[in-house]
Design an enzyme around this catalytic site. Structure first.
Site, PDB file in Angstrom:
ATOM      1  N   ASP A 142       0.517  -0.752   0.154  1.00 22.94           N
ATOM      2  CA  ASP A 142       0.277   0.444  -0.238  1.00 22.94           C
ATOM      3  C   ASP A 142       0.877   1.312  -0.186  1.00 22.94           C
ATOM      4  O   ASP A 142       1.841   1.202   0.524  1.00 22.94           O
ATOM      5  CB  ASP A 142      -1.056  -0.064   1.244  1.00 22.94           C
ATOM      6  CG  ASP A 142      -2.314  -1.032   1.201  1.00 22.94           C
ATOM      7  OD1 ASP A 142      -2.281  -1.558  -0.228  1.00 22.94           O
ATOM      8  OD2 ASP A 142      -2.530  -0.915   2.104  1.00 22.94           O
ATOM      9  N   ARG A 189      -1.557  -0.238  -8.570  1.00 24.29           N
ATOM     10  CA  ARG A 189      -2.552  -0.144  -8.156  1.00 24.29           C
ATOM     11  C   ARG A 189      -2.908   1.144  -8.293  1.00 24.29           C
ATOM     12  O   ARG A 189      -1.620   2.127  -7.258  1.00 24.29           O
ATOM     13  CB  ARG A 189      -3.580  -0.474  -6.795  1.00 24.29           C
ATOM     14  CG  ARG A 189      -4.454  -0.059  -6.138  1.00 24.29           C
ATOM     15  CD  ARG A 189      -4.792   0.173  -4.755  1.00 24.29           C
ATOM     16  NE  ARG A 189      -4.756  -1.151  -4.392  1.00 24.29           N
ATOM     17  CZ  ARG A 189      -4.397  -1.710  -3.376  1.00 24.29           C
ATOM     18  NH1 ARG A 189      -3.736  -0.737  -2.452  1.00 24.29           N
ATOM     19  NH2 ARG A 189      -4.477  -3.219  -2.878  1.00 24.29           N
ATOM     20  N   LYS A 196      -6.917   7.121  -5.720  1.00 19.98           N
ATOM     21  CA  LYS A 196      -6.892   8.313  -5.545  1.00 19.98           C
ATOM     22  C   LYS A 196      -6.190   9.110  -4.919  1.00 19.98           C
ATOM     23  O   LYS A 196      -5.633  10.133  -5.305  1.00 19.98           O
ATOM     24  CB  LYS A 196      -8.668   9.386  -5.034  1.00 19.98           C
ATOM     25  CG  LYS A 196      -9.861   9.261  -6.739  1.00 19.98           C
ATOM     26  CD  LYS A 196     -10.835  10.325  -5.949  1.00 19.98           C
ATOM     27  CE  LYS A 196     -11.623  10.203  -7.580  1.00 19.98           C
ATOM     28  NZ  LYS A 196     -13.125  10.460  -6.850  1.00 19.98           N
ATOM     29  N   HIS A 211     -14.556   4.140  -6.086  1.00 19.88           N
ATOM     30  CA  HIS A 211     -15.811   3.711  -6.536  1.00 19.88           C
ATOM     31  C   HIS A 211     -16.917   4.683  -6.904  1.00 19.88           C
ATOM     32  O   HIS A 211     -17.591   4.761  -7.233  1.00 19.88           O
ATOM     33  CB  HIS A 211     -16.117   4.108  -4.842  1.00 19.88           C
ATOM     34  CG  HIS A 211     -15.531   2.992  -3.823  1.00 19.88           C
ATOM     35  ND1 HIS A 211     -14.520   3.544  -3.351  1.00 19.88           N
ATOM     36  CD2 HIS A 211     -15.623   1.748  -3.702  1.00 19.88           C
ATOM     37  CE1 HIS A 211     -13.557   2.716  -2.264  1.00 19.88           C
ATOM     38  NE2 HIS A 211     -14.393   1.495  -3.016  1.00 19.88           N
ATOM     39  N   ARG A 217     -12.360   5.842   6.647  1.00 22.37           N
ATOM     40  CA  ARG A 217     -13.623   5.405   5.574  1.00 22.37           C
ATOM     41  C   ARG A 217     -15.014   6.457   5.645  1.00 22.37           C
ATOM     42  O   ARG A 217     -15.912   6.589   5.032  1.00 22.37           O
ATOM     43  CB  ARG A 217     -13.870   4.016   5.473  1.00 22.37           C
ATOM     44  CG  ARG A 217     -12.886   2.553   5.321  1.00 22.37           C
ATOM     45  CD  ARG A 217     -12.627   3.217   3.666  1.00 22.37           C
ATOM     46  NE  ARG A 217     -12.323   3.884   2.589  1.00 22.37           N
ATOM     47  CZ  ARG A 217     -10.453   4.476   2.789  1.00 22.37           C
ATOM     48  NH1 ARG A 217      -9.449   3.447   3.590  1.00 22.37           N
ATOM     49  NH2 ARG A 217      -9.549   4.513   1.939  1.00 22.37           N
TER      50      ARG A 217
HETATM   51  P1  FDA Z   1     -14.896   9.073  -4.511  1.00 24.43           P
HETATM   52  O1  FDA Z   1     -14.072   9.438  -2.827  1.00 24.43           O
HETATM   53  O2  FDA Z   1     -15.065   9.962  -4.770  1.00 24.43           O
HETATM   54  O3  FDA Z   1     -16.013   8.432  -4.293  1.00 24.43           O
HETATM   55  C1  FDA Z   1     -16.904   8.395  -5.564  1.00 24.43           C
HETATM   56  C2  FDA Z   1     -17.932   7.390  -4.961  1.00 24.43           C
HETATM   57  O4  FDA Z   1     -18.316   6.276  -4.060  1.00 24.43           O
HETATM   58  C3  FDA Z   1     -18.361   8.281  -3.700  1.00 24.43           C
HETATM   59  O5  FDA Z   1     -19.614   9.364  -4.374  1.00 24.43           O
HETATM   60  C4  FDA Z   1     -19.042   7.759  -2.818  1.00 24.43           C
HETATM   61  O6  FDA Z   1     -20.928   8.233  -3.701  1.00 24.43           O
HETATM   62  C5  FDA Z   1     -18.941   6.297  -3.041  1.00 24.43           C
HETATM   63  N1  FDA Z   1     -18.368   6.120  -1.992  1.00 24.43           N
HETATM   64  C6  FDA Z   1     -16.393   6.563  -1.601  1.00 24.43           C
HETATM   65  N2  FDA Z   1     -16.211   6.208  -0.496  1.00 24.43           N
HETATM   66  C7  FDA Z   1     -17.237   5.813   0.344  1.00 24.43           C
HETATM   67  C8  FDA Z   1     -17.671   5.219   1.874  1.00 24.43           C
HETATM   68  N3  FDA Z   1     -16.461   4.934   2.597  1.00 24.43           N
HETATM   69  N4  FDA Z   1     -19.063   4.710   2.246  1.00 24.43           N
HETATM   70  C9  FDA Z   1     -19.461   5.194   1.193  1.00 24.43           C
HETATM   71  N5  FDA Z   1     -19.789   5.278  -0.245  1.00 24.43           N
HETATM   72  C10 FDA Z   1     -18.159   6.240  -0.404  1.00 24.43           C
HETATM   73  N6  FDA Z   1      -5.236   5.985  -1.007  1.00 24.43           N
HETATM   74  C11 FDA Z   1      -4.108   5.158  -0.882  1.00 24.43           C
HETATM   75  O7  FDA Z   1      -3.848   6.589  -0.463  1.00 24.43           O
HETATM   76  N7  FDA Z   1      -3.389   4.126  -0.696  1.00 24.43           N
HETATM   77  C12 FDA Z   1      -3.587   3.452  -0.657  1.00 24.43           C
HETATM   78  O8  FDA Z   1      -2.544   2.413  -1.164  1.00 24.43           O
HETATM   79  C13 FDA Z   1      -4.889   2.631  -1.002  1.00 24.43           C
HETATM   80  N8  FDA Z   1      -5.070   1.683  -1.706  1.00 24.43           N
HETATM   81  C14 FDA Z   1      -6.625   1.255  -2.101  1.00 24.43           C
HETATM   82  C15 FDA Z   1      -7.210  -0.013  -2.263  1.00 24.43           C
HETATM   83  C16 FDA Z   1      -8.510   0.290  -3.109  1.00 24.43           C
HETATM   84  C17 FDA Z   1      -8.650  -1.267  -3.188  1.00 24.43           C
HETATM   85  C18 FDA Z   1      -9.208   1.051  -2.898  1.00 24.43           C
HETATM   86  C19 FDA Z   1     -10.562   0.444  -3.613  1.00 24.43           C
HETATM   87  C20 FDA Z   1      -9.298   2.517  -2.424  1.00 24.43           C
HETATM   88  C21 FDA Z   1      -7.624   2.354  -2.457  1.00 24.43           C
HETATM   89  N9  FDA Z   1      -7.861   3.793  -1.629  1.00 24.43           N
HETATM   90  C22 FDA Z   1      -5.618   4.092  -0.792  1.00 24.43           C
HETATM   91  C23 FDA Z   1      -7.989   4.572  -0.993  1.00 24.43           C
HETATM   92  C24 FDA Z   1      -8.137   5.890  -1.990  1.00 24.43           C
HETATM   93  O9  FDA Z   1      -7.159   6.662  -2.578  1.00 24.43           O
HETATM   94  C25 FDA Z   1      -9.568   6.567  -2.157  1.00 24.43           C
HETATM   95  O10 FDA Z   1      -9.517   7.267  -0.533  1.00 24.43           O
HETATM   96  C26 FDA Z   1     -10.874   5.893  -2.029  1.00 24.43           C
HETATM   97  O11 FDA Z   1     -11.139   5.042  -2.768  1.00 24.43           O
HETATM   98  C27 FDA Z   1     -12.429   6.896  -2.741  1.00 24.43           C
HETATM   99  O12 FDA Z   1     -11.809   7.585  -3.932  1.00 24.43           O
HETATM  100  P2  FDA Z   1     -12.916   7.098  -4.879  1.00 24.43           P
HETATM  101  O13 FDA Z   1     -12.011   6.765  -6.298  1.00 24.43           O
HETATM  102  O14 FDA Z   1     -13.951   6.222  -4.558  1.00 24.43           O
HETATM  103  O15 FDA Z   1     -13.723   8.313  -4.848  1.00 24.43           O
END
Ligand code: FDA
Length: 299
Positions: A125, A176, A179, A219, A281
């Site tokens: 990670d 991986r 964001k 997501h 989260r």
């Molecule tokens: P965004 O946060 O804009 O979410 C898109 C939509 O998804 C939101 O509008 C909401 O509807 C829904 N959503 C998102 N999170 C939610 C929640 N907690 N509860 C309910 N709904 C939610 N970061 C990092 O810095 N280092 C890492 O190693 C990792 N590893 C990692 C692994 C995996 C498998 C994932 C999916 C994510 C990570 N991350 C991470 C976290 C990542 O950087 C980021 O903070 C989150 O994925 C949220 O970003 P989204 O792209 O989902 O967009």
């Protein structure tokens, strides 16, 4: 983030842990390894792969870091014994990176070595920007030593990520892309929602076009749809990439991705140290204020 959510975020340290726990339990597979095994089995039976994460970050001393390493080895063995379709995700600071680089390296090396013996894979990670160089160094040292069963994470919000991705693709890395979750300064990170998205899709294009395996970790519908377009445009096969989502988040979209014929991996964290992860989260959950309020008043 809505005003109400911002208010709840600033009040989070004062909200009883039990209330946070009640709302956050959807994001955690449980506190014990047997909980994680059960949840992973369920997800596997639904056609999803997983990556298990033992919760925790930033240890205080080398002894604690060795203990974390010793706690992760049985997880790798349990994956094998239970024939789970799962790999492992690990956090470098949990294994000592910030205390002493060599200690972090040796602990991670032991895990990647054990994973190789068990025909498994370890995802390293990415944490805050102070650890980016150290984490990439560890990954590259492992590759130089001949370990091919490990991959890194790149954060689309960092300005440096484009040059990191270009170099990693040349090295044939398994990446991986996410964001990024840490609160980085404007001098090193994009802050706007759309500029982070634009950079995400730009980096994904570089990874996929360069032939590297991508874990598309998001997501966000905008990015998922953008990834679908890229996959189609480049004529990729499902074995060349996977989508990744966090446990408990956007399950209906997750199921749709699987129905659309893509590989999907769920990040399944478990352990006693669930608080820091869970609050991160919750802060991303647009309905957090409502859930917390409900947990306080409807008990
Ligand atoms: P965004 O946060 O804009 O979410 C898109 C939509 O998804 C939101 O509008 C909401 O509807 C829904 N959503 C998102 N999170 C939610 C929640 N907690 N509860 C309910 N709904 C939610 N970061 C990092 O810095 N280092 C890492 O190693 C990792 N590893 C990692 C692994 C995996 C498998 C994932 C999916 C994510 C990570 N991350 C991470 C976290 C990542 O950087 C980021 O903070 C989150 O994925 C949220 O970003 P989204 O792209 O989902 O967009």
């Amino acid at each position: 983030m809505s005003l109400l959510n911002k208010l709840v975020v600033s009040a989070m340290p004062f909200i009883p842990k039990a209330v946070v726990g009640q709302v956050a339990k959807r994001y955690i597979a449980g506190t014990a390894l047997r909980d994680a095994v059960r949840v992973v089995k369920e997800l596997n039976s639904m056609g999803m792969m997983t990556t298990i994460d033992l919760l925790g970050e930033d240890v205080k001393d080398a002894g604690e870091a060795h203990q974390v390493r010793d706690n992760i080895i049985p997880i790798l063995r349990a994956i094998k014994e239970n024939q789970l379709d799962s790999n492992m995700s690990i956090k470098p600071t949990q294994l000592g990176l910030r205390i002493d680089k060599e200690c972090g390296y040796q602990n991670i090396r032991s895990l990647v070595d054990e994973a190789r013996r068990l025909a498994n894979f370890v995802r390293i990670d990415m944490e805050d920007a102070q650890t980016t160089d150290g984490t990439l160094e560890i990954y590259r040292r492992l590759r130089r030593e001949g370990f091919t069963n490990t991959g890194v994470v790149i954060q689309a919000y960092l300005h440096r990520s484009e040059s990191d991705v270009r170099a990693l693709v040349k090295e044939g890395a398994n990446v991986r892309l996410c964001k990024g979750i840490y609160n980085e300064s404007r001098s090193i990170a994009y802050k706007g929602r759309q500029e982070i998205r634009d950079n995400f899709l730009k980096l994904l294009h570089i990874i996929l076009e360069g032939g590297s395996y991508a874990g598309i970790a998001t997501h966000d519908d905008y990015l998922i749809d953008g990834a679908y377009d890229l996959i189609q445009k480049l004529g990729l096969k499902p074995a060349q990439y996977e989508f990744q989502m966090l446990l408990g988040v956007r399950e209906s979209r997750r199921d749709q991705i699987v129905r659309d014929g893509h590989r999907l991996r769920v990040y399944a964290p478990y352990g006693e140290q669930w608080y820091a992860y869970s609050t991160r989260r919750l802060k991303e959950n647009p309905y957090m204020a409502w859930y917390i309020t409900k947990a306080i008043f409807v008990r």
